[in-house]
Write an enzyme that holds these catalytic residues in place. Structure first.
Site, PDB file in Angstrom:
ATOM      1  N   LYS A  34       0.776  -1.367   0.069  1.00  0.00           N
ATOM      2  CA  LYS A  34       0.039  -0.049   0.224  1.00  0.00           C
ATOM      3  C   LYS A  34       0.858   1.307  -0.042  1.00  0.00           C
ATOM      4  CE  LYS A  34      -4.107  -2.191   2.068  1.00  0.00           C
ATOM      5  NZ  LYS A  34      -3.518  -3.542   2.798  1.00  0.00           N
ATOM      6  N   ARG A  35       1.882   1.321  -0.784  1.00  0.00           N
ATOM      7  CA  ARG A  35       2.745   2.385  -0.781  1.00  0.00           C
ATOM      8  C   ARG A  35       2.201   3.537  -1.591  1.00  0.00           C
ATOM      9  NH1 ARG A  35       6.448   0.525   2.479  1.00  0.00           N
ATOM     10  NH2 ARG A  35       7.999  -0.785   1.696  1.00  0.00           N
TER      11      ARG A  35
END
Lengths: 217, 217
Positions: A34-35
């Site tokens: 989930k960058r």
């Protein structure tokens, strides 16, 4: 990624992914990291995911816009799953806000707008997929209508209670990666962990196969 | 955080933060990790940031909603900076979409809505601040009007070209954490790195102090 238990957690993750690639080369590895960061940082995160860990795909957050996603797409043989509609309790707080659709002038929820942008503006090379939670089949259906055959990564079955047949139907039975994490990871905390995790994983796979079979008739 | 250069990068970061706390106890350490994940993962990220690294605050992404932010707030003496308006080129893609303000029925950009939610719904214990880029002083001003005296973390001066006096004025001269990263980190790649980084840091600090002095008259 809970990689802080040991100073060598990164090495353990490298070894795990390497093992999966060697033993099960047909199974893609998706880093659910989930960058979401500016381009210069995203470039390094992409190196981490695709060069260091040799992952096949990664999940990313759309809030910071296209230049926070673009560096991952520079790896032409890798996939990028953009968070669209998440299945957690607060998923609606932001994703359900109504924004205007420029074409129709109608209002659509933000997650549908993200699906539009990802499929129509950001996906030049067909590397993008979307994360859409299984707890809302009607929303999977709405996203499927917007994005055509784009791959959908669908968490929320298992521990979060999503319905497999409803999910498969909403996603039109193809290009779906239906994911169960905690129901398998925490299948047992006893010495029978391996066999219990295996049993739950196989049950889940069989339920998905059966649902696809029923849907495709 | 570019922590993948070494398998021991986490230990290095622990040592660095510990050194700062020992030598400069009045300087808060903010982890610009931009976390955004479901509650169970956020709980572990909060442990990582506040227990392992002993950071004083962290940056988080609002896209997944309040339950992805709440676990950080469980640490009563720590701060949480929510991404609101980011200064990267694609920052407008999502943050500038117009959503309806329930009270006035008028349309406001998503970042302003995030400022409303963060200040009026999520900030029960006064731990929340917002990230608002310095490249858009008129937007800092808009956010300041919405959130009152809430702390604003303002990146975008230095390498990104934000104007310090305009930033200070827009933020009303108080509760501002104005941040320069790359202009200091990359002040020199030569053997004079330490003295050059120090020079740029002091220049930046002096410019901010001067701007605050001018603003407060």
């Amino acid at each position: 990624m809970h990689t802080f238990a040991s100073a060598h957690a990164e090495t353990q993750l490298e070894n795990l992914i390497s093992y999966i690639h060697e033993q099960y080369p047909h199974i893609p590895v998706i880093l659910d990291a989930k960058r979401g960061d500016i381009g210069s940082t995203a470039t390094h995160y992409a190196m981490e995911a695709f060069e260091r860990y040799q992952a096949d795909a990664i999940t990313v957050n759309p809030y910071m816009g296209f230049d926070s996603i673009e560096p991952y797409l520079a790896y032409a043989d890798k996939g990028v799953f953009v968070l669209c509609r998440t299945s957690n309790p607060g998923g609606s707080d932001i994703q359900f806000l109504e924004v205007q659709d420029e074409k129709t002038q109608k209002f659509i929820p933000l997650y549908a707008k993200v699906a539009q942008m990802a499929s129509q503006q950001w996906n030049a090379n067909g590397q993008i997929g979307l994360v859409v939670g299984a707890t809302f089949p009607e929303e999977i259906s709405r996203v499927r209508t917007i994005v055509g055959k784009m791959p959908l990564l669908i968490p929320g079955i298992g521990a979060q209670g999503g319905d497999i047949p409803a999910t498969v139907q909403a996603g039109k039975g193809e290009n779906l990666l239906i994911n169960s994490s905690r129901a398998i990871l925490y299948a047992s905390s006893d010495t029978n962990f391996a066999s219990e995790a295996r049993r739950v994983a196989i049950e889940t796979r069989n339920s998905i196969r059966e649902a696809v079979k029923v849907y495709l008739g």
